[in-house]
Design a protein around this motif. Structure first.
Motif, PDB file in Angstrom:
ATOM      1  N   LYS A 184       6.991  34.948   4.193  1.00 22.02           N
ATOM      2  CA  LYS A 184       8.045  35.644   3.630  1.00 22.02           C
ATOM      3  C   LYS A 184       7.986  37.057   4.228  1.00 22.02           C
ATOM      4  O   LYS A 184       9.057  37.795   4.328  1.00 22.02           O
ATOM      5  CB  LYS A 184       7.254  36.261   2.085  1.00 22.02           C
ATOM      6  CG  LYS A 184       7.920  37.612   1.157  1.00 22.02           C
ATOM      7  CD  LYS A 184       6.968  37.929   0.334  1.00 22.02           C
ATOM      8  CE  LYS A 184       8.068  39.367  -0.760  1.00 22.02           C
ATOM      9  NZ  LYS A 184       7.350  39.285  -2.289  1.00 22.02           N
ATOM     10  N   MET A 185       7.002  37.197   5.200  1.00 20.84           N
ATOM     11  CA  MET A 185       6.837  38.327   6.144  1.00 20.84           C
ATOM     12  C   MET A 185       8.148  38.341   6.920  1.00 20.84           C
ATOM     13  O   MET A 185       8.805  39.545   7.621  1.00 20.84           O
ATOM     14  CB  MET A 185       6.146  38.502   6.579  1.00 20.84           C
ATOM     15  CG  MET A 185       6.173  39.959   7.613  1.00 20.84           C
ATOM     16  SD  MET A 185       6.298  41.470   6.538  1.00 20.84           S
ATOM     17  CE  MET A 185       4.335  41.339   5.367  1.00 20.84           C
ATOM     18  N   HIS A 186       8.412  37.066   7.113  1.00 20.58           N
ATOM     19  CA  HIS A 186       9.592  36.653   8.256  1.00 20.58           C
ATOM     20  C   HIS A 186      10.652  36.774   8.218  1.00 20.58           C
ATOM     21  O   HIS A 186      11.809  37.810   8.568  1.00 20.58           O
ATOM     22  CB  HIS A 186       9.438  35.077   8.417  1.00 20.58           C
ATOM     23  CG  HIS A 186      10.510  34.623   9.794  1.00 20.58           C
ATOM     24  ND1 HIS A 186      10.331  34.883  10.779  1.00 20.58           N
ATOM     25  CD2 HIS A 186      11.949  34.228   9.841  1.00 20.58           C
ATOM     26  CE1 HIS A 186      11.919  34.349  11.954  1.00 20.58           C
ATOM     27  NE2 HIS A 186      12.651  34.674  11.398  1.00 20.58           N
ATOM     28  N   TYR A 187      10.948  37.034   6.282  1.00 17.83           N
ATOM     29  CA  TYR A 187      12.346  36.755   5.961  1.00 17.83           C
ATOM     30  C   TYR A 187      12.846  38.630   5.872  1.00 17.83           C
ATOM     31  O   TYR A 187      13.652  39.100   5.657  1.00 17.83           O
ATOM     32  CB  TYR A 187      13.039  36.285   4.978  1.00 17.83           C
ATOM     33  CG  TYR A 187      12.736  35.134   4.987  1.00 17.83           C
ATOM     34  CD1 TYR A 187      14.087  34.020   5.541  1.00 17.83           C
ATOM     35  CD2 TYR A 187      11.260  34.170   4.790  1.00 17.83           C
ATOM     36  CE1 TYR A 187      13.532  32.791   6.481  1.00 17.83           C
ATOM     37  CE2 TYR A 187      11.503  32.949   5.377  1.00 17.83           C
ATOM     38  CZ  TYR A 187      12.436  32.087   6.114  1.00 17.83           C
ATOM     39  OH  TYR A 187      12.424  30.643   5.857  1.00 17.83           O
ATOM     40  N   THR A 188      11.376  39.533   5.216  1.00 21.55           N
ATOM     41  CA  THR A 188      11.480  41.004   4.929  1.00 21.55           C
ATOM     42  C   THR A 188      11.892  41.556   6.124  1.00 21.55           C
ATOM     43  O   THR A 188      11.952  42.816   6.029  1.00 21.55           O
ATOM     44  CB  THR A 188      10.244  41.132   3.736  1.00 21.55           C
ATOM     45  OG1 THR A 188       9.282  40.715   4.290  1.00 21.55           O
ATOM     46  CG2 THR A 188      10.683  40.112   2.437  1.00 21.55           C
ATOM     47  N   GLN A 189      11.186  41.856   7.282  1.00 21.29           N
ATOM     48  CA  GLN A 189      10.299  42.217   8.020  1.00 21.29           C
ATOM     49  C   GLN A 189      10.943  41.390   9.331  1.00 21.29           C
ATOM     50  O   GLN A 189       9.774  40.942   9.959  1.00 21.29           O
ATOM     51  CB  GLN A 189       9.296  43.116   8.013  1.00 21.29           C
ATOM     52  CG  GLN A 189       9.321  44.098   6.902  1.00 21.29           C
ATOM     53  CD  GLN A 189       8.050  44.485   6.974  1.00 21.29           C
ATOM     54  OE1 GLN A 189       7.284  44.068   7.758  1.00 21.29           O
ATOM     55  NE2 GLN A 189       7.501  45.392   6.727  1.00 21.29           N
TER      56      GLN A 189
END
Length: 273
Positions: free
Chosen positions: A12-17
């Motif tokens: 998820k972190m790859h898409y949010t940040q």
């Protein structure tokens, strides 16, 4: 299985940040260093060059072989579209009158009953999928030398691909490769220039670069808007279909008026040095 296909590929972190491309390349390089150092201590040891090749570290480097392979991949991708265009050209040329009449009947049915258009499209896709089941791959994916153009590659192209960066080859070989790259780049430059010209002509319709052409276009746009407002959509579709599929006896071999009008629109290619 459906839930697995619907999950994101990355955390998820790859898409949010998301990280930048430079940081991604740096992380990829560091991961390659770690993997290469670990496999070099394995038994038997694996050389660094093998690890770099397996991880596609030099995928951003120019390779004439890969360029040809990617070009033919794109060509294969558009084979279906080209086949559809040829089929449509055969229909509008009345090469097989029976098939053309059947297509006329099908279009009339779809126009009279527009709620059947989407079901027909998805049913057609379903039938194509069932038909292609007979030709499904029987073996797992593997390295395809034909797809990679490894069988038809010139030895000099392979030598160029495995060359270091910066190059370590003699000056005459580098000059020959540079001239070859210039010829390939010239073709790409021509194609990109043609695409830019067509796009600029489309923008010139409303930019008043050619006042008469823009005035004609906006006047015709007003007329078309009024006609579309007062005429039922199904009638317009029937008229358009009959006009596009008319018999060659009623069709001229000269370019159409809209095509000539579009070709006369100005482009910025005339302003280039």
């Amino acid at each position: 299985m459906m839930a697995l296909y619907g999950r994101p590929l990355l955390p998820k972190m790859h898409y949010t940040q998301p990280i930048s491309v430079m940081q991604l390349d740096y992380l990829r390089h560091q991961a390659m260093q770690i993997v290469a150092a670990r496999l070099s201590r394995a038994e038997p040891p694996l050389r660094r060059e093998v690890v770099e090749y397996m991880l596609d570290v030099d995928s951003h480097m120019f390779s004439l072989r890969r360029s040809k392979a990617n070009f033919y991949r794109i060509t294969t991708l558009f084979c279906g579209f080209v086949a559809m265009v040829k089929w449509y050209d055969g229909i509008r040329s009345w090469r097989n009158p029976i098939t053309t009449m059947l297509v006329h009947m099908l279009f009339l049915i779809l126009i009279c009953y527009p709620e059947l258009i989407l079901p027909t499209i998805f049913l057609y896709m379903f039938m194509i999928g069932l038909w292609n089941y007979r030709y499904r791959p029987r073996h797992p994916s593997h390295m395809d030398t034909k797809l990679s153009h490894a069988e038809m590659t010139h030895p000099d192209e392979l030598d160029e691909e495995f060359d270091t960066f910066p190059t370590s080859r003699p000056a005459d070989i580098v000059r020959m490769r540079y001239d070859r790259l210039r010829s390939v780049g010239g073709r790409v430059q021509t194609v990109v220039g043609d695409l830019a010209t067509q796009g600029e002509r489309a923008l010139a319709l409303l930019s008043w670069r050619d006042p008469r052409a823009t005035a004609i276009f906006i006047f015709l746009s007003l007329v078309v808007a009024i006609v579309l407002y007062v005429t039922p959509f199904q009638v317009l579709m029937v008229i358009t279909m009959l006009y596009l599929l008319r018999h060659p006896r009623f069709r001229s071999r000269m370019p159409s008026v809209p095509f000539n009008f579009y070709r006369r629109l100005p482009a910025k290619s005339d302003m280039l040095l």
